[in-house]
Design a protein around this motif. Structure first.
Motif, short mmCIF file in Angstrom:
data_model
loop_
_atom_site.label_atom_id
_atom_site.label_comp_id
_atom_site.label_asym_id
_atom_site.label_seq_id
_atom_site.Cartn_x
_atom_site.Cartn_y
_atom_site.Cartn_z
N SER A 87 -54.00 70.43 33.87
CA SER A 87 -52.72 71.09 34.11
C SER A 87 -52.53 71.34 35.60
O SER A 87 -53.46 71.17 36.40
CB SER A 87 -52.67 72.43 33.38
OG SER A 87 -53.60 73.34 33.95
N GLU A 90 -44.55 78.06 36.70
CA GLU A 90 -44.66 77.95 35.25
C GLU A 90 -44.08 79.17 34.54
O GLU A 90 -43.51 79.06 33.46
CB GLU A 90 -46.12 77.75 34.85
CG GLU A 90 -46.67 76.38 35.24
CD GLU A 90 -48.09 76.16 34.78
OE1 GLU A 90 -48.68 77.08 34.18
OE2 GLU A 90 -48.62 75.05 35.01
N SER A 91 -44.21 80.35 35.15
CA SER A 91 -43.63 81.55 34.54
C SER A 91 -42.11 81.52 34.58
O SER A 91 -41.44 82.11 33.72
CB SER A 91 -44.14 82.80 35.27
OG SER A 91 -43.60 82.89 36.58
N GLY A 107 -41.66 77.05 32.86
CA GLY A 107 -42.52 76.41 31.90
C GLY A 107 -43.58 75.54 32.55
O GLY A 107 -43.63 75.37 33.77
N LYS A 108 -44.44 74.93 31.71
CA LYS A 108 -45.57 74.17 32.20
C LYS A 108 -45.13 73.00 33.08
O LYS A 108 -44.19 72.29 32.76
CB LYS A 108 -46.40 73.63 31.03
CG LYS A 108 -47.65 72.87 31.46
CD LYS A 108 -48.47 72.40 30.26
CE LYS A 108 -49.71 71.63 30.71
NZ LYS A 108 -50.52 71.15 29.56
#
Length: 449
Positions: A58, A405-406, A409-410
Motif C-alpha cells: 500500500s 487516504e483519510s 480513500g486508499k
C-alpha cells in the motif's frame, strides 16, 4: 589501510587552509558522494507503482520503506559515526559509508517481500549516515568562513543532481525494460524495478575508487594543540546546546520543518503525476529529472552565494535570513501544486517550489559550522541530520499518505494532503527563523576557536 586511522596532527601556528586545488578536488568527490547517495535514496520514488504491484504493498507501506526504514537507522547510526568523524580520519569514514549504502541498494533490488526490502533500506540509511557529518567537517577545514556558503551549496547541489539522475536514468531504464524479465548470473530473474536498483548500487564502485585519492586535511580548530587539549578548552557536546539553546532550537526547528516540506512534496510528486495526470514513468522521470537537475543546484548554490555575500558585509545572520526567505517563498507554489487539476500548472508550481526550497540545503549545515566548535561539529551535524531524517524523511511521506487516504480513500488524496501539510511546515519554519536572528548572531559571536 585501516578505516579508522588517527586524525591528522594539528597545524602549526600560522599555517593556512589547504591549497585551493586540493580543496576543490575534495569538494568534487564529496559532491559526487552526496549525489550518489541521493540516487540510491530517491530512485525508489520512481518505482512506487511497480513495487506496489509486484510486492502487493500500500501507499502507507511504501511510505515506511522510502522514509521511515531509512530515517530511523540513518539516525541511530549517525551518532556513533559522528563521534568517529570528530576523532578519526574522515575520508576513510566516507569510504566506508559509500561501500555500505551501495551494497544495500543492490540488496534492495533483490528483495522479494516487504521485510527484505525494509531491511535493505535500513542498511542504506546506516551507510548514508556517514556522508553529511564527514563532509561538513571536512569543508570547514578546507575553506575559510567567507567561502563556505558557496562550497556547501556546491556540495548540497548533489541532492538535486542525484535526484535528477535517479529520475531520468531510472525512467529510461524502466522504459527500455518495460514488460521484460532480466536474468542475471547468480541473481536470477529480475523485474525492471529490481534492475534499476541493482544498477544504482553498482555505481558506488567507481566512486569508492575515486574517493581513495582525497586527502584528509588538518583540523584547523586545533591551532597547534592536541585534540585532547582542544577538547578540554572548548564546550562539550551537551554544553554546546546549553550555552545557546535558542539559536540551536531555531535552527533545528526551522530547517527541519523545511526538510519536512521538501521530503513531503518531492517524495510523492512522481506518484502524483502518474496517478492523477497519467504521465508515464519515462515522462515523469525525464520532466522531473530535468527540473531537479536545473533548478535544485541553482537554488542551493544561490543560497550559499547570498549567505557568503551577507557574511562579507557583516550580516552575521545571513543563513537564517536565507532560511526564512525559502520558507516564505515556498508556501504559494505548494498550494498550487497540490490543488491544481492541470498537469502543467502542477509542474510549473513544482518547479518554483524546487528552486525555493533548495536555497536551504547548503546553508543549513553551513550555519552549524558557525555556531558549533570543531571538536563537536560532527556530532552536532549528526543530531541535526537525525532530526531532519526522523521528522522530515521518516514522517513526511507516511503522514501525507495517511492524510490523503483519510480524505479520499486508499491510494488517493495526495494533492490535497500536500496542499495542507507543506504550507503549514513552511509557516513553522518562518516563525522559528524570524524570532531568533539575534540569538544566532550571539551564538556566532560567542564561539571561541
Amino acid at each position: 589501510m585501516a578505516l579508522f586511522t588517527p586524525a591528522q596532527p594539528p597545524l602549526a601556528p600560522g599555517v593556512q587552509f589547504p591549497p585551493r586545488r586540493q580543496a576543490r578536488h575534495a569538494l568534487l568527490i564529496l559532491f559526487l558522494g552526496y549525489m550518489l547517495a541521493f540516487v540510491d535514496r530517491n530512485v525508489v520514488s520512481l518505482l512506487v507503482v511497480p513495487i506496489e504491484h509486484d510486492l502487493g504493498l500500500s501507499d502507507l507501506q511504501m511510505g515506511l520503506l522510502r522514509g521511515t526504514a531509512f530515517a530511523i537507522f540513518y539516525s541511530i547510526f549517525g551518532f556513533p559515526i559522528a563521534w568517529l568523524v570528530d576523532r578519526y580520519n574522515r575520508r576513510n569514514i566516507v569510504l566506508g559509508g559509500i561501500a555500505v549504502w551501495s551494497l544495500m541498494t543492490v540488496l534492495a533490488g533483490l528483495s522479494r517481500n516487504f521485510m527484505s526490502f525494509f531491511g535493505a533500506r535500513v542498511g542504506v540509511g546506516a551507510g548514508e549516515a556517514a556522508i553529511l557529518p564527514s563532509a561538513t567537517s571536512l569543508i570547514a577545514d578546507y575553506f575559510p568562513p567567507e567561502k563556505r556558503g558557496r562550497a556547501m551549496g556546491v556540495f548540497a547541489s548533489g541532492i538535486f543532481i542525484g535526484t535528477a539522475l535517479a529520475l531520468i536514468g531510472g525512467g529510461l531504464l524502466l522504459d527500455r525494460l518495460h514488460g521484460q524479465v532480466t536474468v542475471l548470473p547468480l541473481l536470477g530473474a529480475l523485474q525492471p524495478w529490481q534492475v534499476v536498483l541493482v544498477a544504482a548500487g553498482l555505481l558506488g564502485i567507481p566512486l569508492f575508487v575515486a574517493a581513495l585519492f582525497v586527502r584528509e586535511p588538518p583540523r584547523l580548530y586545533l591551532h597547534g594543540r592536541t585534540m585532547a587539549q582542544a577538547a578540554e578548552q572548548s564546550a562539550g557536546f551537551f554544553e554546546t546546546f546549553r550555552q545557546h539553546p535558542r539559536a540551536f532550537g531555531a535552527h533545528f526547528i526551522g530547517f527541519t520543518a523545511l526538510c519536512f516540506a521538501s521530503y513531503g512534496a518531492t517524495s510523492w510528486l512522481p506518484t502524483l503525476f502518474m496517478r492523477e495526470h497519467h504521465w508515464s514513468a519515462l515522462q515523469v522521470g525525464a520532466r522531473l529529472g530535468i527540473m531537479a537537475l536545473l533548478l535544485g543546484p541553482l537554488g542551493a548554490i544561490i543560497g550559499g552565494v547570498i549567505a557568503d555575500r551577507m557574511e562579507k558585509t557583516g550580516r552575521r545572520a545571513g543563513k537564517f535570513i536565507v532560511g526564512a526567505t525559502a520558507a516564505a517563498l515556498t508556501i504559494v507554489p505548494a498550494l498550487v501544486m497540490g490543488l491544481s487539476g492541470n498537469a502543467w500548472v502542477t509542474y510549473a508550481a513544482a518547479a518554483v517550489l524546487t528552486f525555493c526550497i533548495s536555497l536551504i540545503w547548503g546553508v543549513a549545515p553551513g550555519a552549524l559550522q558557525e555556531i558549533a566548535h570543531g571538536a563537536v561539529l560532527g556530532r552536532v551535524v549528526a543530531a541535526y541530520t537525525a532530526l531532519i531524517n526522523l521528522v522530515g524523511l521518516g514522517l513526511a511521506p507516511p503522514s501525507i499518505a495517511l492524510l490523503g487516504e483519510s480524505i479520499a480513500g486508499k491510494n488517493a488524496g495526495l494533492g490535497t494532503a500536500i496542499a495542507i501539510v507543506i504550507p503549514l511546515a513552511c509557516v513553522i519554519a518562518l516563525v522559528a527563523f524570524a524570532s531568533s536572528m539575534g540569538a544566532y548572531r550571539q551564538a556566532r559571536a560567542d564561539l571561541k576557536p
